[in-house]
Design a protein around this motif. Structure first.
Motif, PDB file in Angstrom:
ATOM      1  N   ASP A  62       0.851  -1.191   0.000  1.00  0.00           N
ATOM      2  CA  ASP A  62       0.000   0.000   0.000  1.00  0.00           C
ATOM      3  C   ASP A  62       0.887   1.241   0.000  1.00  0.00           C
ATOM      4  O   ASP A  62       1.595   1.510   0.974  1.00  0.00           O
ATOM      5  CB  ASP A  62      -0.908  -0.022   1.231  1.00  0.00           C
ATOM      6  CG  ASP A  62      -1.958   1.078   1.214  1.00  0.00           C
ATOM      7  OD1 ASP A  62      -1.579   2.254   1.053  1.00  0.00           O
ATOM      8  OD2 ASP A  62      -3.149   0.759   1.362  1.00  0.00           O
ATOM      9  N   ARG A  63       0.861   1.988  -1.108  1.00  0.00           N
ATOM     10  CA  ARG A  63       1.769   3.142  -1.226  1.00  0.00           C
ATOM     11  C   ARG A  63       1.535   4.169  -0.120  1.00  0.00           C
ATOM     12  O   ARG A  63       2.479   4.845   0.306  1.00  0.00           O
ATOM     13  CB  ARG A  63       1.598   3.807  -2.593  1.00  0.00           C
ATOM     14  CG  ARG A  63       2.099   2.978  -3.760  1.00  0.00           C
ATOM     15  CD  ARG A  63       2.006   3.779  -5.072  1.00  0.00           C
ATOM     16  NE  ARG A  63       2.205   2.947  -6.224  1.00  0.00           N
ATOM     17  CZ  ARG A  63       3.393   2.575  -6.714  1.00  0.00           C
ATOM     18  NH1 ARG A  63       4.493   2.982  -6.096  1.00  0.00           N
ATOM     19  NH2 ARG A  63       3.472   1.823  -7.789  1.00  0.00           N
ATOM     20  N   ALA A  64       0.295   4.332   0.317  1.00  0.00           N
ATOM     21  CA  ALA A  64       0.033   5.310   1.377  1.00  0.00           C
ATOM     22  C   ALA A  64       0.686   4.872   2.680  1.00  0.00           C
ATOM     23  O   ALA A  64       1.324   5.678   3.381  1.00  0.00           O
ATOM     24  CB  ALA A  64      -1.481   5.493   1.550  1.00  0.00           C
ATOM     25  N   LEU A  65       0.532   3.600   3.042  1.00  0.00           N
ATOM     26  CA  LEU A  65       1.179   3.083   4.248  1.00  0.00           C
ATOM     27  C   LEU A  65       2.697   3.128   4.105  1.00  0.00           C
ATOM     28  O   LEU A  65       3.424   3.413   5.081  1.00  0.00           O
ATOM     29  CB  LEU A  65       0.722   1.651   4.509  1.00  0.00           C
ATOM     30  CG  LEU A  65      -0.765   1.439   4.813  1.00  0.00           C
ATOM     31  CD1 LEU A  65      -1.060  -0.043   4.995  1.00  0.00           C
ATOM     32  CD2 LEU A  65      -1.180   2.232   6.048  1.00  0.00           C
ATOM     33  N   GLU A  66       3.179   2.845   2.900  1.00  0.00           N
ATOM     34  CA  GLU A  66       4.613   2.848   2.624  1.00  0.00           C
ATOM     35  C   GLU A  66       5.198   4.245   2.839  1.00  0.00           C
ATOM     36  O   GLU A  66       6.223   4.414   3.514  1.00  0.00           O
ATOM     37  CB  GLU A  66       4.828   2.367   1.198  1.00  0.00           C
ATOM     38  CG  GLU A  66       6.263   2.186   0.769  1.00  0.00           C
ATOM     39  CD  GLU A  66       6.333   1.718  -0.667  1.00  0.00           C
ATOM     40  OE1 GLU A  66       6.776   0.585  -0.892  1.00  0.00           O
ATOM     41  OE2 GLU A  66       5.941   2.487  -1.583  1.00  0.00           O
ATOM     42  N   LYS A  67       4.535   5.261   2.284  1.00  0.00           N
ATOM     43  CA  LYS A  67       5.020   6.639   2.453  1.00  0.00           C
ATOM     44  C   LYS A  67       5.029   7.023   3.935  1.00  0.00           C
ATOM     45  O   LYS A  67       5.974   7.664   4.414  1.00  0.00           O
ATOM     46  CB  LYS A  67       4.130   7.607   1.682  1.00  0.00           C
ATOM     47  CG  LYS A  67       4.132   7.426   0.176  1.00  0.00           C
ATOM     48  CD  LYS A  67       5.405   7.894  -0.460  1.00  0.00           C
ATOM     49  CE  LYS A  67       5.281   7.875  -1.980  1.00  0.00           C
ATOM     50  NZ  LYS A  67       6.594   8.038  -2.650  1.00  0.00           N
ATOM     51  N   ALA A  68       3.963   6.636   4.645  1.00  0.00           N
ATOM     52  CA  ALA A  68       3.907   6.957   6.070  1.00  0.00           C
ATOM     53  C   ALA A  68       5.053   6.288   6.828  1.00  0.00           C
ATOM     54  O   ALA A  68       5.623   6.877   7.759  1.00  0.00           O
ATOM     55  CB  ALA A  68       2.555   6.530   6.640  1.00  0.00           C
ATOM     56  N   HIS A  69       5.400   5.065   6.423  1.00  0.00           N
ATOM     57  CA  HIS A  69       6.515   4.383   7.080  1.00  0.00           C
ATOM     58  C   HIS A  69       7.827   5.113   6.802  1.00  0.00           C
ATOM     59  O   HIS A  69       8.653   5.291   7.723  1.00  0.00           O
ATOM     60  CB  HIS A  69       6.612   2.939   6.602  1.00  0.00           C
ATOM     61  CG  HIS A  69       7.782   2.203   7.180  1.00  0.00           C
ATOM     62  ND1 HIS A  69       7.849   1.851   8.514  1.00  0.00           N
ATOM     63  CD2 HIS A  69       8.958   1.792   6.617  1.00  0.00           C
ATOM     64  CE1 HIS A  69       8.996   1.245   8.740  1.00  0.00           C
ATOM     65  NE2 HIS A  69       9.688   1.188   7.616  1.00  0.00           N
ATOM     66  N   PHE A  70       8.037   5.556   5.569  1.00  0.00           N
ATOM     67  CA  PHE A  70       9.262   6.293   5.246  1.00  0.00           C
ATOM     68  C   PHE A  70       9.371   7.549   6.114  1.00  0.00           C
ATOM     69  O   PHE A  70      10.449   7.870   6.640  1.00  0.00           O
ATOM     70  CB  PHE A  70       9.273   6.690   3.770  1.00  0.00           C
ATOM     71  CG  PHE A  70       9.338   5.527   2.810  1.00  0.00           C
ATOM     72  CD1 PHE A  70       9.871   4.312   3.180  1.00  0.00           C
ATOM     73  CD2 PHE A  70       8.863   5.672   1.507  1.00  0.00           C
ATOM     74  CE1 PHE A  70       9.933   3.245   2.289  1.00  0.00           C
ATOM     75  CE2 PHE A  70       8.927   4.609   0.605  1.00  0.00           C
ATOM     76  CZ  PHE A  70       9.459   3.411   0.997  1.00  0.00           C
ATOM     77  N   VAL A  71       8.253   8.260   6.265  1.00  0.00           N
ATOM     78  CA  VAL A  71       8.252   9.479   7.073  1.00  0.00           C
ATOM     79  C   VAL A  71       8.586   9.149   8.525  1.00  0.00           C
ATOM     80  O   VAL A  71       9.383   9.841   9.169  1.00  0.00           O
ATOM     81  CB  VAL A  71       6.884  10.189   6.960  1.00  0.00           C
ATOM     82  CG1 VAL A  71       6.797  11.346   7.960  1.00  0.00           C
ATOM     83  CG2 VAL A  71       6.669  10.703   5.528  1.00  0.00           C
ATOM     84  N   ARG A  72       7.988   8.081   9.060  1.00  0.00           N
ATOM     85  CA  ARG A  72       8.285   7.679  10.443  1.00  0.00           C
ATOM     86  C   ARG A  72       9.758   7.369  10.633  1.00  0.00           C
ATOM     87  O   ARG A  72      10.314   7.591  11.707  1.00  0.00           O
ATOM     88  CB  ARG A  72       7.458   6.445  10.822  1.00  0.00           C
ATOM     89  CG  ARG A  72       6.020   6.721  11.174  1.00  0.00           C
ATOM     90  CD  ARG A  72       5.388   5.520  11.878  1.00  0.00           C
ATOM     91  NE  ARG A  72       5.453   4.301  11.079  1.00  0.00           N
ATOM     92  CZ  ARG A  72       4.541   3.944  10.182  1.00  0.00           C
ATOM     93  NH1 ARG A  72       3.499   4.717   9.974  1.00  0.00           N
ATOM     94  NH2 ARG A  72       4.666   2.815   9.513  1.00  0.00           N
ATOM     95  N   CYS A  73      10.387   6.819   9.586  1.00  0.00           N
ATOM     96  CA  CYS A  73      11.806   6.447   9.685  1.00  0.00           C
ATOM     97  C   CYS A  73      12.735   7.632   9.456  1.00  0.00           C
ATOM     98  O   CYS A  73      13.956   7.484   9.516  1.00  0.00           O
ATOM     99  CB  CYS A  73      12.120   5.349   8.669  1.00  0.00           C
ATOM    100  SG  CYS A  73      11.325   3.772   9.027  1.00  0.00           S
ATOM    101  N   GLY A  74      12.170   8.810   9.182  1.00  0.00           N
ATOM    102  CA  GLY A  74      12.988   9.993   8.955  1.00  0.00           C
ATOM    103  C   GLY A  74      13.719   9.983   7.629  1.00  0.00           C
ATOM    104  O   GLY A  74      14.778  10.610   7.496  1.00  0.00           O
ATOM    105  N   VAL A  75      13.137   9.288   6.634  1.00  0.00           N
ATOM    106  CA  VAL A  75      13.746   9.198   5.304  1.00  0.00           C
ATOM    107  C   VAL A  75      12.977  10.107   4.353  1.00  0.00           C
ATOM    108  O   VAL A  75      11.739  10.038   4.281  1.00  0.00           O
ATOM    109  CB  VAL A  75      13.714   7.747   4.792  1.00  0.00           C
ATOM    110  CG1 VAL A  75      14.267   7.661   3.376  1.00  0.00           C
ATOM    111  CG2 VAL A  75      14.513   6.845   5.726  1.00  0.00           C
ATOM    112  N   ASP A  76      13.688  10.955   3.626  1.00  0.00           N
ATOM    113  CA  ASP A  76      13.038  11.894   2.714  1.00  0.00           C
ATOM    114  C   ASP A  76      12.367  11.163   1.559  1.00  0.00           C
ATOM    115  O   ASP A  76      12.955  10.254   0.957  1.00  0.00           O
ATOM    116  CB  ASP A  76      14.065  12.881   2.138  1.00  0.00           C
ATOM    117  CG  ASP A  76      14.610  13.838   3.180  1.00  0.00           C
ATOM    118  OD1 ASP A  76      13.888  14.093   4.171  1.00  0.00           O
ATOM    119  OD2 ASP A  76      15.740  14.322   3.014  1.00  0.00           O
ATOM    120  N   CYS A  77      11.124  11.541   1.251  1.00  0.00           N
ATOM    121  CA  CYS A  77      10.458  11.045   0.054  1.00  0.00           C
ATOM    122  C   CYS A  77       9.862  12.233  -0.687  1.00  0.00           C
ATOM    123  O   CYS A  77       9.847  13.353  -0.183  1.00  0.00           O
ATOM    124  CB  CYS A  77       9.386  10.005   0.390  1.00  0.00           C
ATOM    125  SG  CYS A  77       8.157  10.503   1.595  1.00  0.00           S
TER     126      CYS A  77
END
Length: 388
Positions: free
Chosen positions: A108-123
Protein backbone atom coordinates in the motif's frame (compact mmCIF):
# COMPACT_ATOMS: atom_id res chain seq x y z
CA UNK A 1 5.17 -20.31 17.95
CA UNK A 2 8.56 -20.45 19.61
CA UNK A 3 11.41 -18.29 18.39
CA UNK A 4 13.00 -18.88 15.00
CA UNK A 5 15.38 -21.82 14.80
CA UNK A 6 18.30 -22.50 12.49
CA UNK A 7 17.35 -24.78 9.60
CA UNK A 8 20.34 -26.61 8.21
CA UNK A 9 20.68 -28.03 4.69
CA UNK A 10 18.41 -31.03 4.32
CA UNK A 11 15.38 -29.05 5.53
CA UNK A 12 12.67 -27.90 3.11
CA UNK A 13 12.18 -24.18 2.41
CA UNK A 14 8.92 -22.92 0.93
CA UNK A 15 8.13 -19.96 -1.28
CA UNK A 16 4.85 -18.29 -2.09
CA UNK A 17 4.86 -17.52 -5.81
CA UNK A 18 6.27 -19.36 -8.78
CA UNK A 19 7.78 -16.61 -10.92
CA UNK A 20 11.40 -16.02 -11.86
CA UNK A 21 12.36 -14.69 -8.43
CA UNK A 22 11.02 -17.88 -6.89
CA UNK A 23 12.92 -19.91 -9.47
CA UNK A 24 16.21 -18.23 -8.59
CA UNK A 25 15.50 -18.65 -4.86
CA UNK A 26 14.84 -22.37 -5.46
CA UNK A 27 18.09 -22.74 -7.40
CA UNK A 28 20.05 -20.99 -4.61
CA UNK A 29 18.43 -23.14 -1.91
CA UNK A 30 19.03 -26.36 -3.83
CA UNK A 31 22.67 -25.44 -4.44
CA UNK A 32 23.06 -25.09 -0.66
CA UNK A 33 21.49 -28.52 -0.03
CA UNK A 34 17.89 -27.62 0.81
CA UNK A 35 14.72 -29.15 -0.53
CA UNK A 36 12.13 -26.68 -1.81
CA UNK A 37 8.36 -26.29 -2.10
CA UNK A 38 6.52 -23.70 -4.21
CA UNK A 39 2.88 -22.62 -3.99
CA UNK A 40 1.59 -21.19 -7.25
CA UNK A 41 -1.65 -21.85 -9.17
CA UNK A 42 0.10 -22.04 -12.57
CA UNK A 43 1.12 -25.59 -13.45
CA UNK A 44 3.91 -24.26 -15.68
CA UNK A 45 5.25 -21.60 -13.29
CA UNK A 46 9.03 -21.13 -13.64
CA UNK A 47 9.72 -21.93 -9.96
CA UNK A 48 7.20 -24.74 -9.73
CA UNK A 49 8.80 -26.57 -12.64
CA UNK A 50 12.21 -26.77 -10.92
CA UNK A 51 11.14 -27.27 -7.28
CA UNK A 52 11.00 -30.56 -5.41
CA UNK A 53 7.35 -29.85 -4.56
CA UNK A 54 4.83 -27.71 -6.46
CA UNK A 55 1.57 -27.00 -4.66
CA UNK A 56 -0.83 -25.89 -7.39
CA UNK A 57 -3.34 -23.77 -5.48
CA UNK A 58 -4.58 -20.23 -5.05
CA UNK A 59 -2.65 -18.14 -2.52
CA UNK A 60 -5.60 -18.10 -0.09
CA UNK A 61 -6.62 -21.73 -0.57
CA UNK A 62 -6.74 -23.36 2.87
CA UNK A 63 -5.81 -26.83 1.63
CA UNK A 64 -2.97 -25.41 -0.46
CA UNK A 65 -1.57 -23.44 2.49
CA UNK A 66 -1.80 -26.51 4.73
CA UNK A 67 -0.04 -28.61 2.10
CA UNK A 68 2.78 -26.06 1.84
CA UNK A 69 3.15 -26.13 5.63
CA UNK A 70 3.29 -29.91 5.44
CA UNK A 71 6.26 -29.74 3.11
CA UNK A 72 8.21 -26.71 4.35
CA UNK A 73 9.73 -25.80 7.71
CA UNK A 74 9.97 -22.08 6.82
CA UNK A 75 8.33 -20.00 4.08
CA UNK A 76 9.15 -16.82 2.16
CA UNK A 77 7.54 -14.92 -0.71
CA UNK A 78 8.80 -14.01 -4.16
CA UNK A 79 6.47 -11.14 -5.03
CA UNK A 80 4.85 -8.40 -2.98
CA UNK A 81 1.26 -9.02 -4.04
CA UNK A 82 0.94 -12.38 -2.31
CA UNK A 83 -1.97 -11.67 0.09
CA UNK A 84 -0.61 -10.61 3.46
CA UNK A 85 -3.43 -12.60 5.04
CA UNK A 86 -2.00 -15.79 3.53
CA UNK A 87 1.37 -15.06 5.13
CA UNK A 88 -0.33 -14.40 8.47
CA UNK A 89 -2.10 -17.78 8.28
CA UNK A 90 1.14 -19.56 7.44
CA UNK A 91 2.90 -17.84 10.34
CA UNK A 92 0.55 -19.58 12.78
CA UNK A 93 2.33 -22.82 11.91
CA UNK A 94 5.73 -22.00 10.37
CA UNK A 95 8.43 -19.34 10.43
CA UNK A 96 7.58 -16.83 7.67
CA UNK A 97 9.98 -14.16 6.41
CA UNK A 98 9.21 -11.45 5.57
CA UNK A 99 6.24 -11.20 7.89
CA UNK A 100 2.69 -10.29 6.93
CA UNK A 101 2.80 -6.85 8.59
CA UNK A 102 5.86 -5.70 6.61
CA UNK A 103 4.45 -7.04 3.33
CA UNK A 104 1.11 -5.30 3.98
CA UNK A 105 2.88 -1.95 4.29
CA UNK A 106 4.81 -2.54 1.05
CA UNK A 107 1.53 -3.42 -0.70
CA UNK A 108 0.00 0.00 0.00
CA UNK A 109 1.77 3.14 -1.23
CA UNK A 110 0.03 5.31 1.38
CA UNK A 111 1.18 3.08 4.25
CA UNK A 112 4.61 2.85 2.62
CA UNK A 113 5.02 6.64 2.45
CA UNK A 114 3.91 6.96 6.07
CA UNK A 115 6.52 4.38 7.08
CA UNK A 116 9.26 6.29 5.25
CA UNK A 117 8.25 9.48 7.07
CA UNK A 118 8.28 7.68 10.44
CA UNK A 119 11.81 6.45 9.68
CA UNK A 120 12.99 9.99 8.95
CA UNK A 121 13.75 9.20 5.30
CA UNK A 122 13.04 11.89 2.71
CA UNK A 123 10.46 11.04 0.05
CA UNK A 124 8.84 13.09 -2.71
CA UNK A 125 6.15 15.59 -1.64
CA UNK A 126 2.87 13.72 -1.98
CA UNK A 127 -0.79 13.49 -1.04
CA UNK A 128 -3.15 10.57 -0.56
CA UNK A 129 -6.32 10.88 -2.66
CA UNK A 130 -9.23 8.55 -1.95
CA UNK A 131 -12.32 10.62 -2.88
CA UNK A 132 -13.50 13.56 -4.99
CA UNK A 133 -12.89 16.08 -2.21
CA UNK A 134 -9.26 15.03 -1.83
CA UNK A 135 -8.74 15.12 -5.59
CA UNK A 136 -10.14 18.66 -5.71
CA UNK A 137 -8.12 19.91 -2.74
CA UNK A 138 -4.60 18.75 -3.58
CA UNK A 139 -1.91 21.40 -3.19
CA UNK A 140 -1.04 23.22 -6.42
CA UNK A 141 2.63 22.59 -5.65
CA UNK A 142 2.16 18.83 -6.28
CA UNK A 143 1.53 19.47 -9.98
CA UNK A 144 2.91 18.35 -12.32
CA UNK A 145 2.99 14.96 -10.65
CA UNK A 146 2.50 11.22 -10.98
CA UNK A 147 -0.76 9.66 -9.83
CA UNK A 148 -0.24 6.07 -8.64
CA UNK A 149 -2.77 3.54 -7.40
CA UNK A 150 -2.13 2.79 -3.74
CA UNK A 151 -2.23 -0.97 -4.37
CA UNK A 152 -1.29 -3.51 -7.04
CA UNK A 153 0.92 -1.26 -9.17
CA UNK A 154 4.25 -2.52 -10.55
CA UNK A 155 6.49 -2.06 -13.61
CA UNK A 156 4.80 1.26 -14.44
CA UNK A 157 1.27 -0.12 -14.26
CA UNK A 158 -1.43 1.74 -12.34
CA UNK A 159 0.07 5.20 -12.75
CA UNK A 160 -0.25 8.29 -14.93
CA UNK A 161 1.58 11.59 -15.31
CA UNK A 162 -0.64 14.62 -14.73
CA UNK A 163 0.14 18.28 -15.34
CA UNK A 164 -3.14 20.01 -14.47
CA UNK A 165 -6.11 19.52 -12.16
CA UNK A 166 -8.19 18.49 -15.15
CA UNK A 167 -5.65 15.78 -16.05
CA UNK A 168 -5.53 14.69 -12.40
CA UNK A 169 -9.29 14.20 -12.26
CA UNK A 170 -9.33 12.40 -15.63
CA UNK A 171 -6.50 10.09 -14.56
CA UNK A 172 -8.21 9.29 -11.26
CA UNK A 173 -11.38 8.39 -13.15
CA UNK A 174 -9.37 6.26 -15.59
CA UNK A 175 -7.79 4.41 -12.65
CA UNK A 176 -11.26 3.46 -11.48
CA UNK A 177 -11.44 6.01 -8.66
CA UNK A 178 -9.11 3.77 -6.71
CA UNK A 179 -7.24 5.00 -3.63
CA UNK A 180 -4.15 6.73 -5.02
CA UNK A 181 -1.04 8.67 -4.09
CA UNK A 182 -0.12 11.81 -6.02
CA UNK A 183 3.64 12.44 -6.05
CA UNK A 184 5.27 15.66 -7.17
CA UNK A 185 7.48 15.28 -10.26
CA UNK A 186 11.08 16.01 -9.31
CA UNK A 187 14.15 16.86 -11.45
CA UNK A 188 15.92 13.48 -11.53
CA UNK A 189 19.64 13.00 -12.09
CA UNK A 190 19.54 9.20 -11.72
CA UNK A 191 17.69 6.27 -10.12
CA UNK A 192 19.29 3.77 -7.79
CA UNK A 193 18.42 0.95 -5.41
CA UNK A 194 19.82 -0.83 -2.38
CA UNK A 195 19.24 -4.49 -1.50
CA UNK A 196 19.55 -5.24 2.21
CA UNK A 197 19.20 -8.53 4.07
CA UNK A 198 18.17 -8.55 7.73
CA UNK A 199 18.16 -11.57 10.00
CA UNK A 200 15.91 -12.58 12.91
CA UNK A 201 18.57 -11.21 15.27
CA UNK A 202 18.64 -7.78 13.60
CA UNK A 203 21.99 -8.37 11.85
CA UNK A 204 22.03 -6.65 8.48
CA UNK A 205 24.16 -6.68 5.31
CA UNK A 206 23.70 -5.04 1.93
CA UNK A 207 24.69 -5.19 -1.71
CA UNK A 208 26.48 -2.20 -3.28
CA UNK A 209 24.24 0.61 -4.49
CA UNK A 210 22.87 -0.11 -7.96
CA UNK A 211 22.30 2.54 -10.66
CA UNK A 212 19.14 1.83 -12.65
CA UNK A 213 17.62 2.89 -15.95
CA UNK A 214 13.90 2.35 -16.53
CA UNK A 215 12.07 2.44 -19.84
CA UNK A 216 8.28 2.70 -19.86
CA UNK A 217 8.24 1.90 -16.18
CA UNK A 218 10.22 -1.36 -16.52
CA UNK A 219 13.83 -1.76 -15.42
CA UNK A 220 16.05 -1.93 -18.50
CA UNK A 221 19.65 -1.59 -17.29
CA UNK A 222 21.45 -1.85 -13.94
CA UNK A 223 25.10 -0.82 -13.52
CA UNK A 224 27.08 -1.68 -10.39
CA UNK A 225 30.64 -0.55 -9.90
CA UNK A 226 32.61 1.88 -7.81
CA UNK A 227 31.63 5.44 -8.69
CA UNK A 228 28.41 4.56 -10.52
CA UNK A 229 26.73 7.12 -8.28
CA UNK A 230 28.33 9.79 -6.07
CA UNK A 231 29.74 8.44 -2.81
CA UNK A 232 27.76 10.80 -0.58
CA UNK A 233 24.44 9.73 -2.09
CA UNK A 234 25.46 6.06 -2.01
CA UNK A 235 26.17 6.28 1.73
CA UNK A 236 22.85 8.06 2.33
CA UNK A 237 20.95 5.43 0.34
CA UNK A 238 22.47 2.57 2.32
CA UNK A 239 21.79 4.30 5.66
CA UNK A 240 18.19 5.05 4.65
CA UNK A 241 17.54 1.48 3.48
CA UNK A 242 18.84 0.13 6.78
CA UNK A 243 16.59 2.51 8.77
CA UNK A 244 13.58 1.42 6.70
CA UNK A 245 14.32 -2.27 7.33
CA UNK A 246 14.93 -1.71 11.04
CA UNK A 247 11.70 0.27 11.33
CA UNK A 248 9.77 -2.72 9.98
CA UNK A 249 11.63 -5.17 12.24
CA UNK A 250 12.13 -6.81 8.86
CA UNK A 251 13.41 -10.34 8.28
CA UNK A 252 14.45 -11.27 4.75
CA UNK A 253 15.69 -9.48 1.65
CA UNK A 254 14.35 -5.98 1.02
CA UNK A 255 15.01 -3.66 -1.92
CA UNK A 256 14.60 0.10 -1.52
CA UNK A 257 14.53 2.31 -4.62
CA UNK A 258 15.65 5.96 -4.64
CA UNK A 259 15.69 9.03 -6.86
CA UNK A 260 18.91 11.06 -7.00
CA UNK A 261 17.95 14.68 -7.69
CA UNK A 262 19.80 17.30 -9.68
CA UNK A 263 20.51 19.35 -6.53
CA UNK A 264 22.45 16.44 -5.01
CA UNK A 265 19.70 15.32 -2.63
CA UNK A 266 18.20 11.84 -2.45
CA UNK A 267 14.57 10.77 -1.93
CA UNK A 268 13.13 7.30 -1.43
CA UNK A 269 10.70 6.08 -4.10
CA UNK A 270 9.39 2.68 -2.98
CA UNK A 271 10.36 -0.66 -1.49
CA UNK A 272 9.93 -4.29 -2.49
CA UNK A 273 9.78 -6.98 0.25
CA UNK A 274 11.77 -9.54 -1.74
CA UNK A 275 14.81 -9.85 -3.99
CA UNK A 276 14.69 -7.36 -6.84
CA UNK A 277 15.37 -7.23 -10.55
CA UNK A 278 18.13 -4.69 -9.95
CA UNK A 279 19.98 -7.16 -7.71
CA UNK A 280 20.22 -10.00 -10.24
CA UNK A 281 23.79 -9.03 -11.17
CA UNK A 282 24.89 -10.36 -7.76
CA UNK A 283 24.53 -13.95 -9.04
CA UNK A 284 27.58 -13.40 -11.27
CA UNK A 285 29.57 -10.51 -9.81
CA UNK A 286 29.42 -10.98 -6.02
CA UNK A 287 30.47 -13.81 -3.75
CA UNK A 288 27.02 -13.91 -2.10
CA UNK A 289 23.93 -13.28 -4.25
CA UNK A 290 20.68 -11.71 -3.12
CA UNK A 291 19.05 -15.14 -3.41
CA UNK A 292 21.59 -16.79 -1.12
CA UNK A 293 20.91 -13.95 1.32
CA UNK A 294 17.21 -14.80 1.07
CA UNK A 295 17.99 -18.44 1.89
CA UNK A 296 20.21 -17.42 4.82
CA UNK A 297 17.64 -15.05 6.35
CA UNK A 298 14.85 -17.62 6.04
CA UNK A 299 16.93 -20.47 7.44
CA UNK A 300 18.43 -18.40 10.27
CA UNK A 301 21.97 -18.81 8.98
CA UNK A 302 24.72 -16.21 9.58
CA UNK A 303 24.77 -13.20 7.28
CA UNK A 304 28.08 -12.14 5.74
CA UNK A 305 28.68 -8.89 3.90
CA UNK A 306 28.68 -9.65 0.14
CA UNK A 307 31.84 -8.69 -1.76
CA UNK A 308 31.62 -7.57 -5.37
CA UNK A 309 34.47 -9.08 -7.38
CA UNK A 310 33.68 -7.73 -10.88
CA UNK A 311 32.16 -4.61 -12.39
CA UNK A 312 28.73 -5.52 -13.73
CA UNK A 313 26.05 -4.33 -16.13
CA UNK A 314 22.73 -6.17 -16.25
CA UNK A 315 20.34 -6.01 -19.21
CA UNK A 316 16.73 -7.05 -18.80
CA UNK A 317 15.58 -9.38 -21.58
CA UNK A 318 11.95 -8.61 -22.40
CA UNK A 319 9.71 -10.59 -24.70
CA UNK A 320 10.04 -7.86 -27.33
CA UNK A 321 13.42 -9.36 -28.29
CA UNK A 322 11.69 -12.52 -29.53
CA UNK A 323 9.79 -10.39 -32.07
CA UNK A 324 12.67 -8.16 -33.19
CA UNK A 325 12.71 -9.76 -36.65
CA UNK A 326 8.98 -9.62 -37.33
CA UNK A 327 5.57 -10.75 -36.11
CA UNK A 328 6.58 -14.39 -35.63
CA UNK A 329 8.30 -15.40 -32.39
CA UNK A 330 11.98 -16.19 -32.97
CA UNK A 331 14.75 -17.07 -30.51
CA UNK A 332 17.38 -14.31 -30.13
CA UNK A 333 20.99 -15.03 -31.11
CA UNK A 334 22.17 -16.42 -27.79
CA UNK A 335 25.24 -18.03 -29.34
CA UNK A 336 26.45 -14.66 -30.57
CA UNK A 337 25.82 -13.05 -27.19
CA UNK A 338 27.61 -15.84 -25.32
CA UNK A 339 30.68 -15.32 -27.50
CA UNK A 340 31.22 -12.03 -25.67
CA UNK A 341 33.65 -12.11 -22.71
CA UNK A 342 31.96 -11.97 -19.34
CA UNK A 343 28.46 -12.73 -20.64
CA UNK A 344 26.18 -14.59 -18.21
CA UNK A 345 22.77 -15.54 -19.62
CA UNK A 346 19.82 -16.29 -17.34
CA UNK A 347 16.53 -17.38 -18.93
CA UNK A 348 13.54 -17.94 -16.70
CA UNK A 349 11.90 -20.97 -18.31
CA UNK A 350 8.76 -19.16 -19.45
CA UNK A 351 7.03 -21.11 -22.19
CA UNK A 352 6.00 -18.19 -24.39
CA UNK A 353 7.25 -14.67 -25.03
CA UNK A 354 5.15 -11.55 -25.22
CA UNK A 355 6.07 -7.91 -25.42
CA UNK A 356 6.93 -6.40 -22.04
CA UNK A 357 7.24 -9.80 -20.35
CA UNK A 358 10.46 -10.42 -18.40
CA UNK A 359 11.95 -13.49 -20.04
CA UNK A 360 15.46 -13.36 -18.58
CA UNK A 361 18.45 -11.16 -17.93
CA UNK A 362 21.99 -10.90 -19.19
CA UNK A 363 24.82 -9.84 -16.88
CA UNK A 364 28.08 -8.61 -18.40
CA UNK A 365 31.06 -8.62 -16.06
CA UNK A 366 34.50 -7.16 -16.63
CA UNK A 367 37.76 -6.27 -14.90
CA UNK A 368 36.88 -2.57 -15.08
CA UNK A 369 33.64 -0.58 -15.32
CA UNK A 370 34.61 0.56 -18.82
CA UNK A 371 35.17 -3.03 -19.98
CA UNK A 372 31.85 -4.26 -18.56
CA UNK A 373 29.99 -1.34 -20.11
CA UNK A 374 31.66 -1.79 -23.51
CA UNK A 375 30.68 -5.46 -23.59
CA UNK A 376 27.14 -4.62 -22.44
CA UNK A 377 26.76 -2.10 -25.25
CA UNK A 378 27.97 -4.71 -27.74
CA UNK A 379 25.41 -7.19 -26.40
CA UNK A 380 22.67 -4.59 -26.61
CA UNK A 381 23.50 -3.87 -30.25
CA UNK A 382 23.50 -7.58 -31.04
CA UNK A 383 20.11 -8.13 -29.41
CA UNK A 384 18.45 -4.94 -30.64
CA UNK A 385 18.23 -3.31 -27.18
CA UNK A 386 18.34 0.51 -27.22
CA UNK A 387 21.67 2.01 -26.23
CA UNK A 388 22.23 3.58 -22.81
Amino acid sequence: MSGPKVLLPGATLGVMGGGQLGRMFVHAAQRMGYFTAVLDPDESSPAGRVSHHHVRADYLDEIGLATLCGHAQAITTEFENVPADALARLAQHRDVAPGAAAVAIAQDRALEKAHFVRCGVDCAPHAVVTNEEEVASVDDDLLPGILKTARLGYDGKGQARVRTRAELRAAWEQLGRADCVLEKLLPLAFECSVVVARGHDGAMVHLPVQRNLHREGILAVTEVHEGCIPDAQAHRAIAAARRIADGLDYVGVLCVEFFGLEDGSLVVNEMAPRPHNSGHWSMDAADVSQFELQVRTLAGLPLVQPRQHSAAVMLNLLGDLWFARGAAEATPDWAGVLALPGAHLHLYGKLSARKGRKMGHLTLTGPTPAAARETALAAARQLGIATF
